[in-house]
Scaffold this motif. Structure first.
Motif, PDB file in Angstrom:
ATOM      1  N   VAL A 157       1.143  -1.271  -0.060  1.00  0.00           N
ATOM      2  CA  VAL A 157      -0.013   0.074  -0.031  1.00  0.00           C
ATOM      3  C   VAL A 157       1.252   1.711   0.095  1.00  0.00           C
ATOM      4  O   VAL A 157       1.851   0.938   0.594  1.00  0.00           O
ATOM      5  CB  VAL A 157      -0.665  -0.110   1.524  1.00  0.00           C
ATOM      6  N   PRO A 158       0.512   1.919  -0.685  1.00  0.00           N
ATOM      7  CA  PRO A 158       1.353   3.489  -1.321  1.00  0.00           C
ATOM      8  C   PRO A 158       1.819   4.128   0.062  1.00  0.00           C
ATOM      9  O   PRO A 158       0.453   4.750   0.549  1.00  0.00           O
ATOM     10  CB  PRO A 158       0.883   4.219  -1.892  1.00  0.00           C
ATOM     11  N   ARG A 159       2.686   4.514   0.770  1.00  0.00           N
ATOM     12  CA  ARG A 159       2.654   5.785   2.206  1.00  0.00           C
ATOM     13  C   ARG A 159       3.483   6.835   1.527  1.00  0.00           C
ATOM     14  O   ARG A 159       4.229   6.867   1.054  1.00  0.00           O
ATOM     15  CB  ARG A 159       3.553   4.829   3.110  1.00  0.00           C
ATOM     16  N   SER A 160       2.949   7.550   2.033  1.00  0.00           N
ATOM     17  CA  SER A 160       3.429   8.849   2.211  1.00  0.00           C
ATOM     18  C   SER A 160       5.110   9.132   3.062  1.00  0.00           C
ATOM     19  O   SER A 160       5.367   8.225   4.016  1.00  0.00           O
ATOM     20  CB  SER A 160       3.084   9.902   2.468  1.00  0.00           C
ATOM     21  N   ALA A 161       5.717   9.482   2.231  1.00  0.00           N
ATOM     22  CA  ALA A 161       7.202   9.373   2.745  1.00  0.00           C
ATOM     23  C   ALA A 161       6.952  10.568   4.085  1.00  0.00           C
ATOM     24  O   ALA A 161       7.164  10.515   5.258  1.00  0.00           O
ATOM     25  CB  ALA A 161       8.308   9.987   1.558  1.00  0.00           C
ATOM     26  N   ASP A 162       6.516  11.630   3.309  1.00  0.00           N
ATOM     27  CA  ASP A 162       6.468  13.201   4.414  1.00  0.00           C
ATOM     28  C   ASP A 162       5.177  12.731   5.459  1.00  0.00           C
ATOM     29  O   ASP A 162       3.872  13.036   4.342  1.00  0.00           O
ATOM     30  CB  ASP A 162       6.124  14.262   3.664  1.00  0.00           C
ATOM     31  N   PRO A 163       5.396  12.461   6.489  1.00  0.00           N
ATOM     32  CA  PRO A 163       4.023  12.370   7.621  1.00  0.00           C
ATOM     33  C   PRO A 163       3.128  13.862   7.559  1.00  0.00           C
ATOM     34  O   PRO A 163       1.950  13.413   7.588  1.00  0.00           O
ATOM     35  CB  PRO A 163       4.638  12.100   8.655  1.00  0.00           C
ATOM     36  N   ILE A 164       3.119  15.005   7.016  1.00  0.00           N
ATOM     37  CA  ILE A 164       2.647  15.821   6.988  1.00  0.00           C
ATOM     38  C   ILE A 164       1.583  15.699   5.428  1.00  0.00           C
ATOM     39  O   ILE A 164       1.116  16.557   5.544  1.00  0.00           O
ATOM     40  CB  ILE A 164       3.332  16.883   6.377  1.00  0.00           C
ATOM     41  N   LEU A 165       2.267  14.497   4.398  1.00  0.00           N
ATOM     42  CA  LEU A 165       1.756  15.462   3.144  1.00  0.00           C
ATOM     43  C   LEU A 165       0.367  13.691   2.967  1.00  0.00           C
ATOM     44  O   LEU A 165       1.706  12.784   2.253  1.00  0.00           O
ATOM     45  CB  LEU A 165       2.624  15.497   1.747  1.00  0.00           C
ATOM     46  N   TYR A 166      -0.201  13.687   3.927  1.00  0.00           N
ATOM     47  CA  TYR A 166      -0.766  11.981   3.806  1.00  0.00           C
ATOM     48  C   TYR A 166      -1.835  11.757   3.031  1.00  0.00           C
ATOM     49  O   TYR A 166      -2.682  12.878   3.595  1.00  0.00           O
ATOM     50  CB  TYR A 166       0.101  10.998   4.928  1.00  0.00           C
ATOM     51  N   THR A 167      -2.705  10.531   2.561  1.00  0.00           N
ATOM     52  CA  THR A 167      -4.084  10.684   1.857  1.00  0.00           C
ATOM     53  C   THR A 167      -4.691  10.279   2.803  1.00  0.00           C
ATOM     54  O   THR A 167      -4.665   9.861   3.846  1.00  0.00           O
ATOM     55  CB  THR A 167      -3.911  10.128   0.422  1.00  0.00           C
ATOM     56  N   HIS A 168      -6.176  11.172   2.733  1.00  0.00           N
ATOM     57  CA  HIS A 168      -7.301   9.771   3.065  1.00  0.00           C
ATOM     58  C   HIS A 168      -7.516   9.011   3.465  1.00  0.00           C
ATOM     59  O   HIS A 168      -7.856   8.278   3.948  1.00  0.00           O
ATOM     60  CB  HIS A 168      -8.208  10.645   3.402  1.00  0.00           C
ATOM     61  N   GLU A 169      -7.044   8.327   2.455  1.00  0.00           N
ATOM     62  CA  GLU A 169      -6.959   6.875   1.812  1.00  0.00           C
ATOM     63  C   GLU A 169      -6.304   6.354   2.139  1.00  0.00           C
ATOM     64  O   GLU A 169      -6.232   4.999   2.876  1.00  0.00           O
ATOM     65  CB  GLU A 169      -6.698   6.763   0.028  1.00  0.00           C
ATOM     66  N   GLU A 170      -4.845   6.735   2.548  1.00  0.00           N
ATOM     67  CA  GLU A 170      -3.462   6.134   3.518  1.00  0.00           C
ATOM     68  C   GLU A 170      -3.840   5.957   5.067  1.00  0.00           C
ATOM     69  O   GLU A 170      -4.309   5.530   5.841  1.00  0.00           O
ATOM     70  CB  GLU A 170      -2.832   6.768   3.252  1.00  0.00           C
ATOM     71  N   PHE A 171      -4.980   7.021   5.438  1.00  0.00           N
ATOM     72  CA  PHE A 171      -5.608   7.869   6.377  1.00  0.00           C
ATOM     73  C   PHE A 171      -6.225   6.661   6.888  1.00  0.00           C
ATOM     74  O   PHE A 171      -6.763   5.181   8.048  1.00  0.00           O
ATOM     75  CB  PHE A 171      -6.565   8.537   7.013  1.00  0.00           C
ATOM     76  N   GLU A 172      -7.097   6.323   5.570  1.00  0.00           N
ATOM     77  CA  GLU A 172      -8.391   4.747   5.820  1.00  0.00           C
ATOM     78  C   GLU A 172      -7.875   3.808   5.936  1.00  0.00           C
ATOM     79  O   GLU A 172      -8.300   2.607   6.703  1.00  0.00           O
ATOM     80  CB  GLU A 172      -9.592   4.974   4.732  1.00  0.00           C
ATOM     81  N   TRP A 173      -6.836   3.728   5.528  1.00  0.00           N
ATOM     82  CA  TRP A 173      -5.646   2.365   5.070  1.00  0.00           C
ATOM     83  C   TRP A 173      -5.510   1.980   6.515  1.00  0.00           C
ATOM     84  O   TRP A 173      -5.510   0.508   7.065  1.00  0.00           O
ATOM     85  CB  TRP A 173      -5.034   1.869   4.508  1.00  0.00           C
ATOM     86  N   ARG A 174      -5.220   2.878   6.982  1.00  0.00           N
ATOM     87  CA  ARG A 174      -4.497   2.636   8.651  1.00  0.00           C
ATOM     88  C   ARG A 174      -5.351   3.011   9.733  1.00  0.00           C
ATOM     89  O   ARG A 174      -5.114   1.506  10.574  1.00  0.00           O
ATOM     90  CB  ARG A 174      -3.051   3.642   8.675  1.00  0.00           C
TER      91      ARG A 174
END
Lengths: 412, 378
Positions: free
Chosen positions: A32-49
């Motif tokens: 699953v794609p994960r943002s490198a910068d913890p400031i710039l992460y997507t809602h999709e990643e948030f939902e996955w987490r």
């Protein structure tokens, strides 16, 4: 003494280890794609987490050593260690989503709350059903937590809150704000504060994003932009006040013991493991840059520092989970981590030059995570106090210049 | 001994300070930094109109012909902002490289437009490399008739996006593994030429870019001076230019010191201004030591250059101390400010980013301390 984290001699633990790894392969895909910068992460990643968090919580693996009757795992040190190491291998921080107030509120409520409050608030946190932010810092207060001015006034069966918190939270949805408030502006210092679980959907609560150059970076869960939260006549049922009105400084001693690292950690900072790898794999003039004598010295410095950081965290983890007496250990591991991160920020640039600063996708090492650490190291001096307040707390715990040492806050 | 500024230097300082205060107030600097803007043409034109693009350039080539300390006084004030723009790249380093390497004809054609600020140049030395030095020059220029053909990438080039041309370090002879400083040639490459692409890079750094050269043909007349003699010329130019860059770093550290010291008076926690706490005092004491170490090594190097004394040891010392001093001053300030100091609207952040950028520019402290040790015979 045994520092070994290999459980091969115990068939039960081997079976448990297999179970955890199999489960993670199925439920926490690595691709699953994960943002490198913890400031710039997507809602999709948030939902996955969030999804992984709920699943881990349902199994009791999110907070494995918390009591099972309140939604924790009720597991022993060995099993908690196995889970922690497996999650680390999958690069899943605990918790996998930003939940700064979750474990801290759960612990504080378990120590200071009524039975009814424990049953109502704690299980959803420990099962990963809710997200809780901690709301402590205020613009005028900073490290001086006891001067909180966000005011909560009793009004019938409710408290009404007015004020402002800053440098809190992150992006996207949350369910509760675990908030320290002033309940007696005329009362003596340390006897005028209280803690409230404030539902995030309360009317009168507004959020505003901040633009900071760093939030996290040592492999913790992503945060999104930090925020300021404003309270404008926010009504909260009196039931949500934990530990008694004006008794909040005692509650804070538990909260802060956890926030200051009192539970320890077994964390590998895989961002740094990747940095070493990058130096070994990246060649300049046909030779890995790790073989350049200057770079090699720098890598050795980072490595040595990193081992101490890990060992102090492990020592504290062991003390906490075997319920041994503690004094300065939690805050010491936090303090060491701050200073180590600051040193590492500079050392990365000394080793890589501008490659430690560039975030452009063509040039940045490790998809940007190394550059994120460079910024993180500069911001690591503060957050949950500062390196200066750490030193004050350590000194008090050691009893420097005093006849009685200050004791560590009560933990679960 | 006299360690004071002359009257005319004090006047220049006041003019420069006024310019910075008026043209680039703090909110403008933070906004430029947040958007990673490295060049504001309008500001450049205004500054060039005051003669600031040709301070060191001799009058016969259209410059003001001022001294090193004079020039440094200006750069110290620019560093206080910190103001971005090719002030050092095009106003100091490139002209000195042309003066050291170029033929008389090249000096006459290249220097006056730079001094007037009509054209902008930057010096592109390193290919993608983790550190600075002659070993970072990899790009080769193949001879083709009376032209050279350039292929490759120059990386982390300061002010690349603002430049009309680059002074590019390339290899025109096979490498001598025993001496990588040999066989380097300086070539003028127009950024508008076919095969050249320039872009500004994102990161925790200011005004640093990438230049890709793909089959770029330049005439042999574009070689500055003698082919193969580029590195010694660059070294001589840096010996003269670096202390001016150091002054910019000193200015940055000075500004950081001032607003940090102010903050300790106005920020009240635990019932008193934070400046009363010994731990906070310690940070500011460290800060001012970093500042003054940077300042006086820089001034001494400038003074030696102005007096035509041997200055190599002082120049390398100054670059090491100013780079490290500005960097550490920013860390000390972060120790005092904590969270608010990481907000991109806070004046500290552009300094933190600039200090990081200049730390690696033209060699980091380790590089310069080593050259210093050589120069002073340790």
């Amino acid at each position: 003494m045994n520092f070994d984290l290999n459980f091969a001699t115990n068939p039960d633990l081997v079976a448990f280890q297999d179970e955890v790894h199999t489960w993670l392969e199925e439920n926490a895909p690595r691709d699953v794609p994960r943002s490198a910068d913890p400031i710039l992460y997507t809602h999709e990643e948030f939902e996955w987490r969030r999804d992984i968090g709920r699943k881990l919580g349902a199994k009791g693996w999110l907070y494995p050593t918390f009591p099972s009757e309140y939604g924790g795992g009720g597991l022993d040190l060995d099993r908690a260690t196995i889970i922690q190491l497996a999650l680390d291998e999958h690069r899943i921080p605990v918790p996998p989503y930003y939940n700064s107030g979750g474990p801290l509120a759960a612990a504080s409520i378990l120590v200071w709350g009524t039975e009814e409050q424990k049953r109502f608030f704690v299980p959803p946190i420990l099962r990963g059903e809710t997200v809780t932010w901690q709301l402590l810092t205020e613009p005028q207060g900073g490290s001086d937590l006891a001067t909180v001015t966000t005011r909560a006034t009793k009004d019938g069966d409710d408290y009404v809150i007015n004020g402002q918190k800053v440098f809190v939270g992150g992006a996207y949805e949350f369910d509760y704000a675990w908030t320290i408030v002033n309940t007696d502006p005329l009362g003596p210092r340390h006897q005028n504060v209280s803690w409230l679980m404030v539902p995030a959907k309360s009317e009168g609560m507004t959020r505003q994003s901040l633009d900071l150059f760093t939030v996290h970076g040592a492999g913790e869960s992503p945060v999104g932009p930090k925020e300021a939260v404003f309270f404008d006549n926010v009504r909260v049922p009196a039931f949500n006040l934990v530990g008694g009105e004006n008794n909040g400084w005692k509650v804070a001693s538990t909260h802060l013991e956890y926030e200051h690292g009192g539970a320890g950690h077994l964390r590998n900072i895989w961002v740094l493991d990747e940095f070493f790898q990058y130096c070994k794999e990246t060649k300049f003039r046909g030779k890995p840059i790790s073989e350049n004598p200057d770079v090699r010295d720098i890598l050795a410095d980072v490595w040595a520092d990193y081992q101490v950081d890990k060992l102090l965290g492990m020592r504290t983890f062991w003390l906490h989970h075997t319920k041994r007496p503690m004094s300065y250990e939690g805050i010491q591991s936090t303090f060491y981590h701050r200073m180590f991160s600051l040193r590492t920020s500079q050392r990365i640039q000394q080793a890589l030059g501008y490659f430690g600063l560039v975030s452009d996708p063509q040039w940045t090492p490790n998809e940007g995570r190394t550059e994120v650490f460079v910024r993180y190291g500069l911001g690591s001096l503060h957050g949950g106090g500062t390196h200066d307040t750490d030193r004050v707390i350590m000194s008090r715990r050691m009893g420097l210049g005093r006849n009685a040492s200050e004791s560590a806050g009560q933990m679960v | 001994m006299d360690l004071s500024l002359t009257e005319s230097q004090q006047m220049l300082k006041a003019t420069a300070a006024e310019f910075v205060k008026t043209e680039v107030p703090t909110h403008v600097v933070t906004e430029l930094s947040r958007k990673n803007v490295g060049f504001v043409p309008e500001l450049w034109r205004k500054a060039a109109g005051l003669g600031w693009a040709g301070m060191l350039t001799p009058p016969q080539y259209g410059g003001a012909g001022l001294g090193y300390t004079d020039t440094a006084v200006l750069f110290e004030e620019l560093g206080r902002a910190p103001l971005v723009g090719p002030f050092f790249s095009s106003g100091v380093l490139a002209p000195l490289v042309i003066l050291e390497a170029g033929t008389e004809e090249q000096k006459q054609s290249l220097l006056p437009p730079l001094a007037r600020g009509e054209r902008i140049a930057t010096v592109a030395i390193s290919d993608p490399a983790p550190s600075f030095g002659a070993d970072s020059v990899l790009m080769t220029a193949a001879r083709d008739g009376d032209a050279y053909v350039l292929n490759g990438t120059k990386l982390f080039v300061h002010d690349a996006a603002a430049a009309d041309y680059l002074i590019c370090a390339v290899r025109t002879e096979p490498e001598d593994p025993n001496d990588l400083t040999r066989g380097i040639t300086l070539v003028v490459v127009e950024t508008g030429a076919a095969g050249v692409s320039v872009r500004n890079l994102e990161g925790f750094m200011a005004a640093v870019g990438q230049v890709d050269l793909s089959g770029v043909r330049v005439p042999a007349s574009a070689v500055l001076g003698t082919p193969g003699q580029g590195w010694p010329a660059l070294q001589r130019a840096m010996q003269r230019a670096l202390p001016v860059l150091c002054a910019y770093q000193v200015g940055g550290a000075q500004e950081v010191y001032e607003f940090t010291a102010d903050y300790t008076k106005t920020r009240v926690v635990f019932g008193q201004p934070i400046g009363r706490f010994q731990r906070v005092q310690d940070h500011v004491v460290e800060l001012v030591n970093n500042l003054d170490g940077a300042r006086w090594t820089t001034y001494e190097a400038l003074s030696k250059l102005d007096d035509h004394q041997p200055a190599a040891g002082n120049v390398h010392l100054a670059k090491a101390m100013a780079s490290d001093g500005y960097y550490q001053a920013c860390v000390n300030s972060l120790e005092v400010h904590a969270g608010v100091g990481t907000d991109r609207q806070h004046p500290l952040v552009p300094h933190v980013i600039m200090a990081r950028t200049l730390y690696s520019y033209l060699g980091d402290p380790r590089y310069h301390k080593r050259l210093m040790a050589d120069a002073v015979g340790l």
